[in-house]
Design a protein around this motif. Structure first.
Motif, PDB file in Angstrom:
ATOM      1  N   UNK A 192     -20.588 -23.989 -34.275  1.00 40.71           N
ATOM      2  CA  UNK A 192     -19.205 -23.531 -34.448  1.00 40.71           C
ATOM      3  C   UNK A 192     -18.647 -22.989 -33.142  1.00 40.71           C
ATOM      4  N   UNK A 193     -19.460 -22.265 -32.388  1.00 40.20           N
ATOM      5  CA  UNK A 193     -19.007 -21.733 -31.102  1.00 40.20           C
ATOM      6  C   UNK A 193     -18.710 -22.862 -30.124  1.00 40.20           C
ATOM      7  N   UNK A 194     -19.604 -23.836 -30.055  1.00 39.74           N
ATOM      8  CA  UNK A 194     -19.384 -24.980 -29.157  1.00 39.74           C
ATOM      9  C   UNK A 194     -18.108 -25.729 -29.528  1.00 39.74           C
ATOM     10  N   UNK A 195     -17.934 -26.008 -30.818  1.00 38.52           N
ATOM     11  CA  UNK A 195     -16.747 -26.740 -31.261  1.00 38.52           C
ATOM     12  C   UNK A 195     -15.476 -25.934 -31.046  1.00 38.52           C
ATOM     13  N   UNK A 196     -15.556 -24.613 -31.242  1.00 34.74           N
ATOM     14  CA  UNK A 196     -14.386 -23.752 -31.026  1.00 34.74           C
ATOM     15  C   UNK A 196     -13.934 -23.825 -29.574  1.00 34.74           C
ATOM     16  N   UNK A 197     -14.897 -23.767 -28.653  1.00 27.48           N
ATOM     17  CA  UNK A 197     -14.564 -23.872 -27.228  1.00 27.48           C
ATOM     18  C   UNK A 197     -13.978 -25.243 -26.913  1.00 27.48           C
ATOM     19  N   UNK A 198     -14.569 -26.285 -27.498  1.00 26.43           N
ATOM     20  CA  UNK A 198     -14.088 -27.647 -27.267  1.00 26.43           C
ATOM     21  C   UNK A 198     -12.655 -27.799 -27.762  1.00 26.43           C
ATOM     22  N   UNK A 199     -12.393 -27.354 -28.985  1.00 21.13           N
ATOM     23  CA  UNK A 199     -11.044 -27.452 -29.536  1.00 21.13           C
ATOM     24  C   UNK A 199     -10.059 -26.598 -28.750  1.00 21.13           C
ATOM     25  N   UNK A 200     -10.529 -25.434 -28.282  1.00 22.77           N
ATOM     26  CA  UNK A 200      -9.664 -24.559 -27.501  1.00 22.77           C
ATOM     27  C   UNK A 200      -9.252 -25.201 -26.183  1.00 22.77           C
ATOM     28  N   UNK A 201     -10.204 -25.840 -25.515  1.00 22.61           N
ATOM     29  CA  UNK A 201      -9.909 -26.518 -24.250  1.00 22.61           C
ATOM     30  C   UNK A 201      -8.938 -27.674 -24.473  1.00 22.61           C
ATOM     31  N   UNK A 202      -9.185 -28.453 -25.526  1.00 20.82           N
ATOM     32  CA  UNK A 202      -8.298 -29.580 -25.827  1.00 20.82           C
ATOM     33  C   UNK A 202      -6.882 -29.082 -26.123  1.00 20.82           C
ATOM     34  N   UNK A 203      -6.786 -28.030 -26.943  1.00 19.35           N
ATOM     35  CA  UNK A 203      -5.469 -27.481 -27.287  1.00 19.35           C
ATOM     36  C   UNK A 203      -4.751 -26.964 -26.046  1.00 19.35           C
ATOM     37  N   UNK A 204      -5.514 -26.329 -25.151  1.00 21.65           N
ATOM     38  CA  UNK A 204      -4.921 -25.812 -23.920  1.00 21.65           C
ATOM     39  C   UNK A 204      -4.376 -26.914 -23.036  1.00 21.65           C
ATOM     40  N   UNK A 205      -5.145 -27.973 -22.852  1.00 21.23           N
ATOM     41  CA  UNK A 205      -4.698 -29.070 -21.997  1.00 21.23           C
ATOM     42  C   UNK A 205      -3.514 -29.809 -22.606  1.00 21.23           C
ATOM     43  N   UNK A 206      -3.550 -29.993 -23.931  1.00 15.10           N
ATOM     44  CA  UNK A 206      -2.434 -30.660 -24.593  1.00 15.10           C
ATOM     45  C   UNK A 206      -1.166 -29.810 -24.475  1.00 15.10           C
ATOM     46  N   UNK A 207      -1.312 -28.504 -24.663  1.00 12.58           N
ATOM     47  CA  UNK A 207      -0.175 -27.603 -24.544  1.00 12.58           C
ATOM     48  C   UNK A 207       0.417 -27.614 -23.142  1.00 12.58           C
ATOM     49  N   UNK A 208      -0.448 -27.635 -22.124  1.00  8.15           N
ATOM     50  CA  UNK A 208       0.053 -27.687 -20.746  1.00  8.15           C
ATOM     51  C   UNK A 208       0.699 -29.028 -20.444  1.00  8.15           C
ATOM     52  N   UNK A 209       0.120 -30.108 -20.978  1.00  8.65           N
ATOM     53  CA  UNK A 209       0.690 -31.440 -20.732  1.00  8.65           C
ATOM     54  C   UNK A 209       2.080 -31.559 -21.333  1.00  8.65           C
ATOM     55  N   UNK A 210       2.308 -30.868 -22.456  1.00  9.96           N
ATOM     56  CA  UNK A 210       3.620 -30.907 -23.109  1.00  9.96           C
ATOM     57  C   UNK A 210       4.562 -29.832 -22.593  1.00  9.96           C
ATOM     58  N   UNK A 211       4.075 -29.014 -21.675  1.00  2.00           N
ATOM     59  CA  UNK A 211       4.911 -27.974 -21.096  1.00  2.00           C
ATOM     60  C   UNK A 211       5.098 -26.746 -21.968  1.00  2.00           C
ATOM     61  N   UNK A 212       4.307 -26.622 -23.039  1.00  3.00           N
ATOM     62  CA  UNK A 212       4.439 -25.479 -23.939  1.00  3.00           C
ATOM     63  C   UNK A 212       3.566 -24.303 -23.517  1.00  3.00           C
ATOM     64  N   UNK A 213       2.588 -24.571 -22.675  1.00  4.24           N
ATOM     65  CA  UNK A 213       1.684 -23.526 -22.195  1.00  4.24           C
ATOM     66  C   UNK A 213       1.662 -23.575 -20.677  1.00  4.24           C
ATOM     67  N   UNK A 214       1.808 -22.422 -20.053  1.00  8.08           N
ATOM     68  CA  UNK A 214       1.752 -22.341 -18.605  1.00  8.08           C
ATOM     69  C   UNK A 214       0.326 -22.041 -18.152  1.00  8.08           C
ATOM     70  N   UNK A 215       0.032 -22.401 -16.918  1.00  2.94           N
ATOM     71  CA  UNK A 215      -1.289 -22.148 -16.364  1.00  2.94           C
ATOM     72  C   UNK A 215      -1.582 -20.659 -16.377  1.00  2.94           C
ATOM     73  N   UNK A 216      -2.802 -20.298 -16.816  1.00  5.73           N
ATOM     74  CA  UNK A 216      -3.275 -18.908 -16.913  1.00  5.73           C
ATOM     75  C   UNK A 216      -2.561 -18.104 -18.006  1.00  5.73           C
ATOM     76  N   UNK A 217      -1.768 -18.776 -18.830  1.00  2.51           N
ATOM     77  CA  UNK A 217      -1.117 -18.085 -19.950  1.00  2.51           C
ATOM     78  C   UNK A 217      -2.132 -17.860 -21.067  1.00  2.51           C
ATOM     79  N   UNK A 218      -2.254 -16.622 -21.582  1.00  2.00           N
ATOM     80  CA  UNK A 218      -3.199 -16.374 -22.682  1.00  2.00           C
ATOM     81  C   UNK A 218      -2.751 -17.116 -23.942  1.00  2.00           C
ATOM     82  N   UNK A 219      -3.698 -17.715 -24.627  1.00  2.00           N
ATOM     83  CA  UNK A 219      -3.403 -18.383 -25.892  1.00  2.00           C
ATOM     84  C   UNK A 219      -4.378 -17.876 -26.945  1.00  2.00           C
ATOM     85  N   UNK A 220      -3.970 -17.834 -28.205  1.00  2.00           N
ATOM     86  CA  UNK A 220      -4.868 -17.339 -29.249  1.00  2.00           C
ATOM     87  C   UNK A 220      -6.063 -18.261 -29.437  1.00  2.00           C
TER      88      UNK A 220
END
Length: 250
Positions: A192-220
């Motif tokens: 669960x920890x490994x998958x959580x990190x994996x999903x978190x990284x994917x969500x972060x990159x997708x958010x940045x690619x769409x311009x919804x998340x800025x670099x170094x911006x904290x996300x839940x």
């Protein structure tokens, strides 16, 4: 019939989980006042509180002021209903079904609370802790001490990461993984920890690619923990078996 019944109750409980996840971090009673429009503040009638259907019938808008109703809450209702039904299909009438329903309930509240407020409330964790311990005793892991080792490793692994990252991992995440370890056991909580990190990284990159998340911006991190934990709970054994077979150790 069980799955249909649980789907119906999942819709109702999903609506309540929205309220709990929104109000508890703000220290507002989950009972009073009644739900109201976030824009015009008018109290919602019974016809406006029917899960999913009110949202669709009203055209996704408040009947009074016409402001848009966030789709997020409707998705939580639908997701809860689907997960409740899935648990019923997989577990049937069993003590493990109680484990699944309580785990889903906890995680749905956390999606809302962490997604909206970036907080995993202690009150929520403390409420579910004794309930999950009791049902896990009624439906024990194999071996029986799996809950103890899982809870210990889940908590201290995240605590260690929190210390070395100097707060990069929140205290709520640490305590949540301790609780998840009790439910999942050692093997599945690590997955669960490994998958959580994996999903978190994917969500972060997708958010940045769409311009919804800025670099170094904290996300839940809570929503990623929810996705990773539910994937591990429902599919973890199959994932682990597939992995060892793929590397020639099956």
């Amino acid at each position: 019939m069980l799955a249909m019944l649980l789907f119906f109750y999942g819709l109702l409980f999903g609506s309540f989980f929205n309220v709990a996840g929104y109000r508890i971090p703000k220290q507002i009673s989950i009972i009073k006042p009644r739900s109201s429009c976030s824009n015009c503040k008018q109290t919602l009638s019974a016809s406006e509180l029917i899960p999913i259907f009110s949202y669709l019938i009203q055209g996704r808008k408040c009947k009074r002021c016409g402001s848009a109703i966030p789709a997020f809450y409707t998705w939580i209702e639908l997701l809860t209903a689907c997960l409740f039904a899935l648990a019923g299909l997989l577990m049937g009438w069993s003590f493990e079904l109680l484990v699944a329903l309580l785990l889903i309930s906890l995680l749905m509240i956390i999606i809302v609370s962490d997604g909206l407020h970036m907080i995993i409330p202690n009150r929520v964790l403390l409420f579910f802790l004794p309930l999950l311990i009791v049902v896990r005793i009624l439906s024990p892991l194999e071996p029986w001490y799996g809950s103890i080792t899982g809870g210990f490793i889940g908590f201290f692994l995240l605590l260690f990461i929190s210390v070395i990252s100097r707060g990069g991992m929140g205290g709520g995440d640490v305590k949540l993984f301790g609780l998840l370890g009790v439910v999942l056991g050692l093997k599945l909580v690590l997955l669960a920890f490994f998958l959580s990190c994996l999903f978190g990284v994917i969500a972060g990159y997708v958010g940045m690619a769409k311009g919804k998340i800025k670099k170094n911006q904290p996300i839940p991190f809570g929503p990623s923990i929810v996705a990773g934990s539910l994937t591990s709970y429902f599919l973890g054994e199959s994932i682990i078996e597939w992995y060892f077979q793929s590397i020639g150790m099956g």
